[in-house]
Design an enzyme around this catalytic site. Structure first.
Site, PDB file in Angstrom:
ATOM      1  N   LYS A   1     -32.321  68.108  27.027  1.00 41.43           N
ATOM      2  CA  LYS A   1     -33.544  68.193  27.830  1.00 41.43           C
ATOM      3  C   LYS A   1     -33.204  68.650  29.246  1.00 41.43           C
ATOM      4  CE  LYS A   1     -37.832  65.736  28.904  1.00 41.43           C
ATOM      5  NZ  LYS A   1     -38.642  66.871  28.423  1.00 41.43           N
TER       6      LYS A   1
ATOM      7  N   HIS B   1     -33.931  60.582  26.974  1.00 48.49           N
ATOM      8  CA  HIS B   1     -34.077  61.733  26.088  1.00 48.49           C
ATOM      9  C   HIS B   1     -32.700  62.285  25.715  1.00 48.49           C
ATOM     10  CE1 HIS B   1     -38.302  61.738  27.382  1.00 48.49           C
ATOM     11  NE2 HIS B   1     -38.527  62.464  26.308  1.00 48.49           N
TER      12      HIS B   1
END
Length: 269
Positions: free
Chosen positions: A161, A157
């Site tokens: 995040k 990600h």
């Protein structure tokens, strides 16, 4: 249209919030009825669709009751502490919730389940239709390769995040463990460093990558002797999550209470 479904969006100035507002504004059967942001946001008081060059008639607010007035459902892709605050007010007002937030504690999950006795809640770590199809494939693959294959979950990600592994990766792990008759809490391995010894064949490993602007990549590796099987899902746009959330909102339109997942929305349950 007078029968458009009134939807409020939490975290409306974030990347996902913008995508949700754009999706709601583009849907013929929905209308934006509320836009919530944190207290002190510089965008407070501005039109929620200004970033699109449109006028929604909905002002961004940090006052939850004001932002939820006239709404039938709140779509929330924020953070656990924010979602729990929203949950309390939604429960009080009778507003349904679509929750895409991840990183909840067991106590918070129990609180969400308790609230679902009073309002309808759809809770899913990933609302992409493709991801939820992959979860079904993982169940089938794990049952077929329950012996002789080592299972690893690899996810990547963007740098912003804050939780790891991702909620989607954990959901994949739960599906795999359940298919194998195991409890993920007992067989998950989240870190390897130094002299770890041989791999426990009953374990499910997780590897986390964070960097750049990766929206979300997930791969489950089944590594056997002489072959490897990889089941992969890659997101190239957050629009898949927004469209899945709208599909969930439509599914919830006639639900008064209860806790639902994307399996219910897609008719897999």
């Amino acid at each position: 249209m007078t029968d458009q479904y009134p939807i409020a969006v939490a975290g409306c100035t974030g990347r996902m919030g913008h995508m949700l507002i754009e999706a709601v504004m583009a849907a013929d059967d929905c209308r934006l009825s509320g836009a919530l942001d944190r207290a002190g946001s510089p965008a407070e008081g501005q039109d929620a669709a200004a970033f699109l060059g449109q006028d929604s008639g909905v002002a961004i607010t940090s006052d939850l009751k004001t932002g939820l007035a006239g709404s039938r459902v709140l779509i929330d892709f924020t953070r656990p502490e924010g979602t729990m605050a929203h949950l309390a007010v939604c429960r009080e007002l009778g507003v349904k919730m679509i929750i895409g937030t991840t990183g909840f504690s067991d106590a918070q999950k129990a609180e969400i389940e308790a609230a679902s006795r009073d309002i309808a809640i759809m809770l899913a770590p990933n609302m992409s239709i493709g991801v939820n199809v992959v979860l079904g494939l993982l169940d089938m693959a794990a049952r077929a390769m329950s012996h002789g294959y080592d299972i690893e979950v690899i996810e990547a990600h963007h740098r912003h995040k804050v939780d790891a592994p991702s909620g989607t990766a954990l959901k994949m792990g739960e599906v795999l463990a359940q298919a194998l008759g195991r409890d993920l809490k007992d067989c998950a391995v989240y870190a390897r460093e130094g002299i770890t010894g041989e791999r426990d064949p009953s374990s499910i490993g997780f590897a986390t990558i964070r960097g750049g602007d990766i929206i979300g990549d997930h791969t489950v590796l089944f590594a056997g002797i002489g072959e490897r099987i990889e089941i992969t899902h890659k997101s190239s746009s957050r629009s898949t999550y927004a469209q899945g959330a709208l599909r969930a909102a439509r599914f919830m339109s006639d639900k008064a209470s209860g806790l639902y997942g994307m399996n219910d929305v897609l008719g897999f349950a």
